[in-house]
Design an enzyme around this catalytic site. Structure first.
Site, short mmCIF file in Angstrom:
data_model
loop_
_atom_site.label_atom_id
_atom_site.label_comp_id
_atom_site.label_asym_id
_atom_site.label_seq_id
_atom_site.Cartn_x
_atom_site.Cartn_y
_atom_site.Cartn_z
N CYS A 83 14.92 -66.42 26.91
CA CYS A 83 14.20 -66.55 28.19
C CYS A 83 14.97 -65.82 29.28
CB CYS A 83 14.05 -68.01 28.56
SG CYS A 83 13.00 -68.26 30.01
N CYS A 87 16.45 -72.52 33.63
CA CYS A 87 16.14 -73.85 34.17
C CYS A 87 17.15 -74.88 33.64
CB CYS A 87 14.73 -74.28 33.78
SG CYS A 87 13.50 -73.05 34.23
N CYS A 90 15.91 -77.19 30.78
CA CYS A 90 15.18 -76.56 29.67
C CYS A 90 15.39 -77.34 28.37
CB CYS A 90 15.68 -75.12 29.49
SG CYS A 90 14.84 -74.26 28.16
S1 SF4 Z 1 12.21 -74.16 30.90
FE1 SF4 Z 1 13.50 -72.92 29.52
S2 SF4 Z 1 12.04 -71.60 28.51
FE2 SF4 Z 1 10.99 -72.41 30.29
S3 SF4 Z 1 11.30 -70.91 31.92
FE3 SF4 Z 1 12.95 -72.39 32.07
S4 SF4 Z 1 14.64 -71.57 30.88
FE4 SF4 Z 1 12.79 -70.48 30.28
#
Ligand code: SF4
Length: 361
Positions: A83, A87, A90
């Site tokens: 990604c 986040c 995540c």
């Molecule tokens: S939650 Fe994880 S997979 Fe989704 S945008 Fe954020 S970092 Fe990327």
């Protein structure tokens, strides 16, 4: 008297024959008794079944099949863990960079279709990252055009989607869900959804317009956590007018966003059930809102990872099954931890085909 002479030896002969027959019948009866016993002993019935080609093992397997049959109606295929965002909460992190070759992924999708799949959701990681969205586009087209699935959807952070992708593949896509946790860019940066100079909220509006132009149902997913739990999103959500607004309570998964070998430490993002309920109460006027507490999320998703292994989240972590490409769907799904009742209880089955949705915004 003259008549008696020949009768006497005849009677004697008859009695002799009767004696012999009686003895023969006795022997025959003994033989029959022995034969019956031989085929009624404890192992004899197994011998008889083996003669029919019907072993104990196959009978046991048949029994298991009737008990454990689960239909994979709705599948979430996280084909990549990579990604471009970071986040903090995540729960499907970049632990590998593996992505199946396209033809292998198609083979797995065909197996799922044959097992009863009606809806596929492509997710990640960020699904538009692989081959600039081409890999994803080809899978979307394959699922709609060749497998004829009623519903094909994507969950994405939206940052890498170009209009050209809609032109090439939009007609095969039913629903595009974009993750958006805040309409305050400062909070998005705190969460980890910031990407340099790009504005996540402005991007969301652009994607919303493309969905309208290319007739794809537009959905928003939000994870409610420590940083956005006080926010009031009523106005912005009403303006964007998605077909569904999925609101998740931030969830801890061992090995992904908490625990020793995790790539994230999401504990500081977690909110209580009470705080989550207060957020829902504040937004109860938004008719498209679909809340999902931690309790509701539990066991109610069929998740496939990048190797096409079902991930069992029952014990608060993701334990993989063997790959459906190696052992088939029926065998692998036994280890998925999936609870069909929970799936139906959280409203997992809904109007998910754009052919049945009113897309006149
Ligand atoms: S939650 Fe994880 S997979 Fe989704 S945008 Fe954020 S970092 Fe990327």
């Amino acid at each position: 008297m003259g008549m008696l002479v020949p009768i006497a030896p005849s009677a004697w002969l008859l009695s002799l024959v009767e004696q012999q027959l009686g003895s023969l019948w006795g022997r025959l009866a003994a033989l029959l008794f022995w034969l019956k016993a031989a085929f009624w002993w404890p192992g004899a019935d197994r011998v008889q079944r083996q003669v029919r080609g019907d072993t104990e093992e196959t009978q046991k397997e048949a029994g298991e099949k009737s008990v454990l049959h689960t239909t994979p109606i709705s599948i979430n295929y996280h084909f990549t863990r990579q990604c471009n965002y970071k986040c903090g909460f995540c729960f499907h992190t970049a632990k590998t960079s593996f992505v199946l070759p396209l033809e292998e992924a198609k083979r797995g999708l065909l197996l799922l279709k044959e097992a009863g799949m009606e809806k596929i959701n492509f997710s990640g990681g960020e699904p538009f990252l692989q081959d600039r969205g081409e890999y994803l586009g080809k899978l979307v087209r394959f699922c709609k055009e060749e497998l004829g699935l009623p519903s094909v959807s994507i969950v994405s952070n939206g940052s890498l989607i170009r209009e050209r992708w809609f032109r090439d593949y939009g007609e095969y896509l039913d629903i595009l869900a974009i993750s958006c946790d805040s309409f305050d860019e400062h909070i998005n940066v705190l969460i980890g959804r910031g990407q340099g100079k790009k504005n996540h909220v402005e991007n969301l509006q652009k994607l919303r317009a493309w969905c309208r132009d290319y007739r794809v149902a537009f959905k928003i997913n939000s994870v409610i956590n420590r940083f956005n739990v006080e926010e009031d999103m009523n106005e912005q959500i009403k303006v964007l007018n998605p077909v569904r607004w999925k609101v998740f309570q931030c969830l801890l998964i061992e090995g992904e966003n908490c625990g020793e070998d995790a790539l994230r430490e999401a504990e500081r993002f977690v909110i209580s059930d009470k705080e989550f309920e207060a957020f829902l109460e504040r937004h109860k006027g938004v008719s498209c809102m679909v809340p999902e507490s931690n309790q509701k999320m539990k066991d109610s998703y069929l998740i496939l990872d990048e190797y096409m292994r079902f991930l069992n989240c029952r014990d608060g972590r993701k334990d993989p099954s063997r790959s459906i490409l190696d052992v088939g769907v029926e065998e692998a799904i036994k280890f998925s931890g999936f609870d069909e009742k929970m799936f139906l209880m959280r409203g997992g089955k809904y109007v998910w085909s754009k052919a049945n949705l009113k897309l006149d915004w």
